[in-house]
Write an enzyme that holds these catalytic residues in place. Sequence first.
Site, PDB file in Angstrom:
ATOM      1  CG  HIS A  53       5.658  43.520  22.908  1.00 10.08           C
ATOM      2  ND1 HIS A  53       4.386  43.247  22.068  1.00 10.08           N
ATOM      3  CD2 HIS A  53       6.568  43.150  21.803  1.00 10.08           C
ATOM      4  CE1 HIS A  53       4.784  42.880  20.805  1.00 10.08           C
ATOM      5  NE2 HIS A  53       6.115  43.114  20.832  1.00 10.08           N
TER       6      HIS A  53
ATOM      7  CG  ASN B 107       3.358  41.878  16.597  1.00  7.84           C
ATOM      8  OD1 ASN B 107       3.304  41.732  17.840  1.00  7.84           O
ATOM      9  ND2 ASN B 107       4.216  42.410  15.909  1.00  7.84           N
TER      10      ASN B 107
ATOM     11  CE1 TYR C  75       8.926  37.249  22.434  1.00  6.25           C
ATOM     12  CE2 TYR C  75      10.214  36.124  20.893  1.00  6.25           C
ATOM     13  CZ  TYR C  75       9.312  37.133  20.984  1.00  6.25           C
ATOM     14  OH  TYR C  75       8.833  37.820  20.374  1.00  6.25           O
TER      15      TYR C  75
HETATM   16  C1  HEM Z   1      14.115  38.760  15.967  1.00  9.20           C
HETATM   17  C2  HEM Z   1      13.027  39.227  16.094  1.00  9.20           C
HETATM   18  C3  HEM Z   1      12.404  39.501  17.523  1.00  9.20           C
HETATM   19  C4  HEM Z   1      13.078  39.350  18.758  1.00  9.20           C
HETATM   20  C5  HEM Z   1      14.626  39.184  19.017  1.00  9.20           C
HETATM   21  C6  HEM Z   1      12.024  39.772  19.684  1.00  9.20           C
HETATM   22  C7  HEM Z   1      12.314  39.807  21.128  1.00  9.20           C
HETATM   23  C8  HEM Z   1      11.266  39.888  22.041  1.00  9.20           C
HETATM   24  C9  HEM Z   1      11.674  40.365  23.526  1.00  9.20           C
HETATM   25  C10 HEM Z   1      13.041  40.277  24.182  1.00  9.20           C
HETATM   26  C11 HEM Z   1      10.591  40.454  23.999  1.00  9.20           C
HETATM   27  C12 HEM Z   1      10.402  40.625  25.419  1.00  9.20           C
HETATM   28  C13 HEM Z   1       9.874  39.347  26.258  1.00  9.20           C
HETATM   29  C14 HEM Z   1       9.775  39.239  27.642  1.00  9.20           C
HETATM   30  O1  HEM Z   1      10.188  40.034  28.241  1.00  9.20           O
HETATM   31  O2  HEM Z   1       8.943  38.495  27.953  1.00  9.20           O
HETATM   32  C15 HEM Z   1       9.465  40.154  23.197  1.00  9.20           C
HETATM   33  C16 HEM Z   1       8.255  40.495  23.399  1.00  9.20           C
HETATM   34  C17 HEM Z   1       7.205  40.399  22.515  1.00  9.20           C
HETATM   35  N1  HEM Z   1       7.296  39.844  21.011  1.00  9.20           N
HETATM   36 FE1  HEM Z   1       9.066  39.799  20.175  1.00  9.20          FE
HETATM   37  N2  HEM Z   1      10.842  39.997  19.190  1.00  9.20           N
HETATM   38  C18 HEM Z   1      11.043  39.637  17.795  1.00  9.20           C
HETATM   39  C19 HEM Z   1       9.990  39.849  16.830  1.00  9.20           C
HETATM   40  C20 HEM Z   1       8.978  39.622  17.225  1.00  9.20           C
HETATM   41  C21 HEM Z   1       7.732  39.503  15.856  1.00  9.20           C
HETATM   42  C22 HEM Z   1       8.004  39.328  14.706  1.00  9.20           C
HETATM   43  C23 HEM Z   1       6.658  39.476  16.821  1.00  9.20           C
HETATM   44  C24 HEM Z   1       5.143  39.129  16.247  1.00  9.20           C
HETATM   45  C25 HEM Z   1       4.907  38.322  15.647  1.00  9.20           C
HETATM   46  C26 HEM Z   1       6.927  39.626  18.344  1.00  9.20           C
HETATM   47  C27 HEM Z   1       5.871  39.502  19.081  1.00  9.20           C
HETATM   48  C28 HEM Z   1       6.219  39.908  20.401  1.00  9.20           C
HETATM   49  C29 HEM Z   1       5.039  39.971  21.521  1.00  9.20           C
HETATM   50  C30 HEM Z   1       3.574  39.935  21.127  1.00  9.20           C
HETATM   51  C31 HEM Z   1       5.635  40.221  22.582  1.00  9.20           C
HETATM   52  C32 HEM Z   1       4.962  40.302  24.106  1.00  9.20           C
HETATM   53  C33 HEM Z   1       5.111  38.955  24.745  1.00  9.20           C
HETATM   54  C34 HEM Z   1       4.396  39.346  26.047  1.00  9.20           C
HETATM   55  O3  HEM Z   1       2.935  39.565  25.940  1.00  9.20           O
HETATM   56  O4  HEM Z   1       4.857  39.034  27.211  1.00  9.20           O
HETATM   57  N3  HEM Z   1       8.279  39.662  18.202  1.00  9.20           N
HETATM   58  N4  HEM Z   1       9.894  40.095  22.004  1.00  9.20           N
END
Ligand code: HEM
Length: 501
Positions: A56, A134, A344
């Site tokens: 992202h 999402n 996160y």
């Molecule tokens: C176990 C599964 C997942 C892991 C380990 C994970 C991990 C991460 C990480 C490390 C980031 C970066 C956050 C940052 O640097 O601030 C991120 C961002 C994000 N993830 Fe996940 N994620 C997972 C599953 C999902 C799922 C299922 C969704 C949707 C429902 C999702 C939606 C998002 C979104 C929207 C962001 C961006 C947040 C922002 O705009 O700063 N992720 N995720």
Amino acid sequence: MSDEKRTLTTRQGHPVHSNHSSRSVSNRGPITLENYHLIEKISHFDRERIPERVVHARGFVAHGEFEAYGTIGDEPASKYTRAKLFQTKGKKTPVTLRFSTVIGGRDSSEAARDPRGFAVKLKTEDGNWDIVGNNLPVFFIRDAIKFPDVIHALKPDPVTFRQEPNRIFDFMSMTPESLHMLTWLFSPRGIPKDYRHQDGFGVNTYRFVNAAGEGVLIKIHWKTQQGIESLTAAQAAEIQAKDLGHASKDLFQAIQRGDFPKWELNIQIMSDDEHPELDFDPLDDTKTWPEDQFPLRPAGVLTLNRNVENVFAENEQSAFGTGVLVDGIDFSDDKMLVGRTFSYSDTQRYRVGSNYLQLPVNAPLTPPNTNLADGQMTYRVDNRGTNPHVNYEPSSIAGLAEAGAEYQEYRPFVEGQVLKQRIDRENNYGQAGDRIRTMPDWEREDLLFNLVDQLGQAESHVAERMVAHFTKADEKFGQELATGLGIDHGSLDIDTLVHVR
Ligand code: HEM
């Protein structure tokens, strides 16, 4: 420009008398090192970037408000949750929303076929509530332990640095639970027209808890009031040939002209048990909850009405997390949710710094009182106790005290053997097949076209395994996919091919 100019200063507050010429021995001789302004300016520039998000990375933020209906469906909100933001009709809560793509880097195309992040931060009177969702209702995997693998497969090849269909479908074909998500991603919904014309979904299952301490399972939907619009691959190619950031531009300009986008919050509710009557596990995030059995219950509306003043401060440094809940909202045992909740804040401490919660975009509106202290870039002391010497708890002298005992913790009873095992009701093909069969013709054709295009670039054994999975979901669609790929469907041993473990 007629704006009155202010004097340029250093960060130490000293006026800068020369911003164009470094201090040097004569006007063409060697530069001297004690030139504080030069060294500060260049060394700060050297540090302008923080690590981009591991996923992202490309995103855009806008601010606004959430207005509660006071009800959830036809019932008073209090029946399901004691979260204060929902209780009163018309109650407004400030919101920050970050939209994003997942796979590309910070400056990549916003017209890519990719899920879109839909991360909402609600700054409530009880502290922050983040819903990190999402634009698609399901996900590729159901256990957090697979997340680094699915992302490695989707990210560029570590050798060629290109996103390779062969790697993507190699992983997906060995991961049958991804099939439902693929029917969304490779249909038109995989390239939303922009950030305004798409829904948002919490995807993972949470709990509502009411004042009596009773819990229900919930799924969160943000319904766009702008209508859903998508792009074909050809339309997307045309846009990204000219503009990599069309969706941010669209959002920024809409807010600038006062055309404020809105999403209605809808909640699906399920009693908090295993639901043996369903052919899937309610905690499985590769599944949707059928809306005829678990209706969407409107709870309020979110409006974006204010643009960012600075993209770095409010977008790059913003930090959302699935563990950021308020009283009245709780975790479920969804295996993805639990893994995400660790991830996160862990990445944000690394990416932004250990005091990321002191930055205005992330800080709760309710001033925090904590004994967490120090670390890089401490901006203020969060301990507003009566005695600055007491930065520990408990203390007989002064300091901070635990919140009152009237708080009723939600205490689910859990019993079972500790083990590493798949869930029982995997049902990897049911909802994927239902979705294919209920798509309008144009959407089904687009799905077929996009899969043929991508699988045509994969090795034949990978393409054949994907055909077998799609055949399990929908026999006719599997046959058409095989035909599109020039594969003799009749010669495939479907049951052997789909047996990947
Ligand atoms: C176990 C599964 C997942 C892991 C380990 C994970 C991990 C991460 C990480 C490390 C980031 C970066 C956050 C940052 O640097 O601030 C991120 C961002 C994000 N993830 Fe996940 N994620 C997972 C599953 C999902 C799922 C299922 C969704 C949707 C429902 C999702 C939606 C998002 C979104 C929207 C962001 C961006 C947040 C922002 O705009 O700063 N992720 N995720």
